[in-house]
Design an enzyme around this catalytic site. Structure first.
Site, PDB file in Angstrom:
ATOM      1  N   CYS A 154       6.431  -5.265   1.654  1.00  0.00           N
ATOM      2  CA  CYS A 154       5.273  -6.139   1.746  1.00  0.00           C
ATOM      3  C   CYS A 154       5.444  -7.177   0.647  1.00  0.00           C
ATOM      4  CB  CYS A 154       4.032  -5.277   1.537  1.00  0.00           C
ATOM      5  SG  CYS A 154       2.528  -6.220   1.449  1.00  0.00           S
TER       6      CYS A 154
ATOM      7  N   CYS B 181      -4.595 -17.044  -4.061  1.00  0.00           N
ATOM      8  CA  CYS B 181      -4.857 -17.480  -2.682  1.00  0.00           C
ATOM      9  C   CYS B 181      -6.176 -18.230  -2.668  1.00  0.00           C
ATOM     10  CB  CYS B 181      -4.961 -16.263  -1.765  1.00  0.00           C
ATOM     11  SG  CYS B 181      -5.317 -16.696  -0.051  1.00  0.00           S
TER      12      CYS B 181
ATOM     13  N   GLU C 298       3.018  -9.498  -6.984  1.00  0.00           N
ATOM     14  CA  GLU C 298       3.258  -8.102  -6.653  1.00  0.00           C
ATOM     15  C   GLU C 298       4.033  -7.981  -5.364  1.00  0.00           C
ATOM     16  OE1 GLU C 298      -0.448  -5.991  -6.427  1.00  0.00           O
ATOM     17  OE2 GLU C 298      -1.187  -7.132  -8.134  1.00  0.00           O
TER      18      GLU C 298
ATOM     19  N   CYS D 137      -3.187  -5.477  -2.140  1.00  0.00           N
ATOM     20  CA  CYS D 137      -2.636  -6.662  -2.786  1.00  0.00           C
ATOM     21  C   CYS D 137      -3.533  -7.186  -3.902  1.00  0.00           C
ATOM     22  CB  CYS D 137      -2.328  -7.749  -1.763  1.00  0.00           C
ATOM     23  SG  CYS D 137      -3.762  -8.343  -0.860  1.00  0.00           S
TER      24      CYS D 137
ATOM     25  N   CYS E  17     -11.153 -14.321   0.324  1.00  0.00           N
ATOM     26  CA  CYS E  17     -11.908 -13.298   1.048  1.00  0.00           C
ATOM     27  C   CYS E  17     -12.565 -12.393  -0.006  1.00  0.00           C
ATOM     28  CB  CYS E  17     -10.983 -12.490   1.939  1.00  0.00           C
ATOM     29  SG  CYS E  17     -10.049 -13.528   3.082  1.00  0.00           S
TER      30      CYS E  17
ATOM     31  N   CYS F 215     -10.924  -9.091  -1.334  1.00  0.00           N
ATOM     32  CA  CYS F 215      -9.496  -9.098  -1.676  1.00  0.00           C
ATOM     33  C   CYS F 215      -9.281  -9.498  -3.131  1.00  0.00           C
ATOM     34  CB  CYS F 215      -8.770 -10.071  -0.755  1.00  0.00           C
ATOM     35  SG  CYS F 215      -7.054 -10.362  -1.222  1.00  0.00           S
TER      36      CYS F 215
HETATM   37  N1  SAH Z   1      -3.407 -13.768   3.476  1.00  0.00           N
HETATM   38  C1  SAH Z   1      -2.882 -13.118   4.606  1.00  0.00           C
HETATM   39  C2  SAH Z   1      -1.811 -12.108   4.268  1.00  0.00           C
HETATM   40  C3  SAH Z   1      -2.019 -11.279   3.030  1.00  0.00           C
HETATM   41  S1  SAH Z   1      -3.381 -10.180   3.021  1.00  0.00           S
HETATM   42  C4  SAH Z   1      -3.998 -12.455   5.397  1.00  0.00           C
HETATM   43  O1  SAH Z   1      -5.115 -12.390   4.915  1.00  0.00           O
HETATM   44  O2  SAH Z   1      -3.715 -12.034   6.517  1.00  0.00           O
HETATM   45  C5  SAH Z   1      -2.751  -8.878   4.047  1.00  0.00           C
HETATM   46  C6  SAH Z   1      -3.804  -7.934   4.569  1.00  0.00           C
HETATM   47  O3  SAH Z   1      -4.364  -7.151   3.513  1.00  0.00           O
HETATM   48  C7  SAH Z   1      -4.941  -8.674   5.229  1.00  0.00           C
HETATM   49  O4  SAH Z   1      -5.214  -8.198   6.521  1.00  0.00           O
HETATM   50  C8  SAH Z   1      -6.068  -8.407   4.266  1.00  0.00           C
HETATM   51  O5  SAH Z   1      -7.260  -8.504   4.911  1.00  0.00           O
HETATM   52  C9  SAH Z   1      -5.746  -7.032   3.710  1.00  0.00           C
HETATM   53  N2  SAH Z   1      -6.497  -6.715   2.487  1.00  0.00           N
HETATM   54  C10 SAH Z   1      -6.805  -7.525   1.461  1.00  0.00           C
HETATM   55  N3  SAH Z   1      -7.597  -6.905   0.554  1.00  0.00           N
HETATM   56  C11 SAH Z   1      -7.806  -5.646   1.027  1.00  0.00           C
HETATM   57  C12 SAH Z   1      -8.554  -4.530   0.568  1.00  0.00           C
HETATM   58  N4  SAH Z   1      -9.276  -4.561  -0.568  1.00  0.00           N
HETATM   59  N5  SAH Z   1      -8.547  -3.408   1.319  1.00  0.00           N
HETATM   60  C13 SAH Z   1      -7.834  -3.358   2.471  1.00  0.00           C
HETATM   61  N6  SAH Z   1      -7.120  -4.387   2.958  1.00  0.00           N
HETATM   62  C14 SAH Z   1      -7.096  -5.530   2.260  1.00  0.00           C
HETATM   63 FE1  SF4 Z   2      -5.994 -14.634   0.782  1.00  0.00          FE
HETATM   64 FE2  SF4 Z   2      -6.553 -12.069   0.326  1.00  0.00          FE
HETATM   65 FE3  SF4 Z   2      -7.917 -13.428   2.191  1.00  0.00          FE
HETATM   66 FE4  SF4 Z   2      -5.328 -12.806   2.641  1.00  0.00          FE
HETATM   67  S1  SF4 Z   2      -7.025 -11.371   2.398  1.00  0.00           S
HETATM   68  S2  SF4 Z   2      -6.334 -14.786   2.992  1.00  0.00           S
HETATM   69  S3  SF4 Z   2      -4.529 -12.970   0.539  1.00  0.00           S
HETATM   70  S4  SF4 Z   2      -7.912 -13.856  -0.035  1.00  0.00           S
END
Ligand code: SAH
Ligand code: SF4
Length: 348
Positions: free
Chosen positions: A110, A117, A91, A339, A121, A124
């Site tokens: 973005c 990944c 995406e 994302c 997390c 996410c």
């Molecule tokens: N992996 C890298 C970059 C991609 S994620 C990282 O984690 O920094 C980019 C941002 O989107 C991160 O700060 C992440 O915490 C946030 N993000 C992911 N899932 C989310 C969600 N469900 N709601 C809000 N922010 C989210």
């Molecule tokens: Fe990976 Fe999503 Fe965590 Fe970023 S926020 S490190 S994309 S699992």
């Protein structure tokens, strides 16, 4: 066959000249791609037959296909589902910030750096299935070309790039840094307008520092203590807070650049008064800005967006401790803008 998006403008010129064509052909080709956002050789009307044939036989132009575009009513957020050559999907999202003075309009892209990944997390959507594969530099660069080609109808271009789509950029460090450098050179987007967001991969932060690369560093902090961060950002077990913050200080000493810390805000989890106090303690002496992101709930997840008043009172507390804190404008939540969300929905 070489992919055009792997090449800097200089290497395009060299390649064309080495193949025996005059330099102006190289310039025309660059103009089609980087100014006019045209990638179909047949549509490059000022090229002669011989040069077109050379291009068709030697250079690959497009390997990413657009499967789906979702645009919100005001066309401020435009979300793309893209198909890669091996049938995987990624995406990307364009966020448009319009100003009364149209020369100040910002278009931020973005983009994704990996399919999936491995950090996983729990809030996410990208991490759900772990890592599928890394993207090549040319697949990353091509996302910008697709975005610019879409923006032609609004007579505007991407002028900001953030690595905040799918994937952990520093677990694909070499290709990401290659892509960032190509984006900088070929699209003339300065380092100050390219942000790399990491979940805290220390080797990546150190490399930016040692090479004195002037990209904007964003660190997904999300919690002020190892106890909460081990849960929210599982690689914290490998790169604990004290080491992460040490790397951030090293980065700042080397580059003199301000760091952005992203802080996802989750109801009942990480926005207690004590969290604000500990956060201020942790970041003492670092020139930084905190970007509070109210969590987007991924379907039936346990992570709930805090009430507006709680979001603002956390911000106030952080400010009282001297931290610079802003709340990320909510864009894209109505079109599954976070994302990995769209992709997961499509799969269902
Ligand atoms: N992996 C890298 C970059 C991609 S994620 C990282 O984690 O920094 C980019 C941002 O989107 C991160 O700060 C992440 O915490 C946030 N993000 C992911 N899932 C989310 C969600 N469900 N709601 C809000 N922010 C989210
Ligand atoms: Fe990976 Fe999503 Fe965590 Fe970023 S926020 S490190 S994309 S699992």
């Amino acid at each position: 066959m070489i992919n055009i998006f792997k090449l800097s403008k200089d290497s395009i010129m060299k390649k064309v000249e080495n193949a025996g064509f005059p330099a102006y052909r190289g310039k025309q080709l660059i103009d089609w791609i980087y100014n006019k956002s045209v990638f179909d050789v047949e549509s490059m009307t000022n090229l002669d037959k011989e040069f077109k044939e050379y291009l068709i036989n030697n250079i690959k132009f497009v390997t990413l296909e657009t499967l789906k575009i979702i645009e919100d009513d005001k066309s401020e957020t435009i979300k793309f589902l893209l198909l890669l050559g091996d049938r995987n999907t990624i995406e990307m999202v364009i966020m448009r910030y319009k100003d009364k003075d149209s020369s100040k309009n910002r278009n931020t892209l973005c983009l994704s750096s990996q399919v999936g990944c491995k950090v996983k997390c729990p809030f996410c959507a990208t991490g759900t299935d772990g890592l599928v594969r890394n993207l090549k530099a040319e697949e990353i660069v091509q996302q910008v070309t697709i975005a610019n080609s879409f923006l032609k109808k609004y007579d505007t271009k991407i002028n900001n790039v953030v690595f905040m789509g799918m994937g952990e950029p520093f677990f694909n460090k070499d290709e990401v840094l290659k892509a960032a450098s190509l984006i900088k050179e070929n699209y003339e987007i300065s380092s100050r307008k390219i942000t790399i967001s990491t979940s805290g991969v220390i080797e990546g932060i150190k490399e930016l520092a040692d090479k004195e690369l002037k990209y904007v560093l964003a660190v997904s902090l999300h919690a002020p203590t190892d106890r909460i961060r081990d849960f929210l950002v599982p690689i914290n077990k490998k790169y604990p807070l004290n080491e992460l913050i040490k790397a951030c200080r090293y980065y700042q000493t080397k580059t003199k650049k301000r760091i952005t810390f992203e802080y996802i805000m989750i109801n009942g989890m990480n926005i207690w008064p004590d969290d604000a106090r500990q956060l201020a303690n942790l970041l003492k002496g670092i020139d930084c800005h905190i970007n509070g992101i109210p969590v987007n709930s991924v379907s039936d997840s346990e992570f709930e967006r805090p009430k507006k008043k709680d979001i603002y009172s956390f911000k106030k507390m952080c400010e009282k401790y001297g931290l610079s804190f802003s709340i990320r404008e909510e864009k894209g939540t109505d079109i599954e803008g976070a994302c990995g969300q769209l992709k997961n929905k499509e799969r269902k």
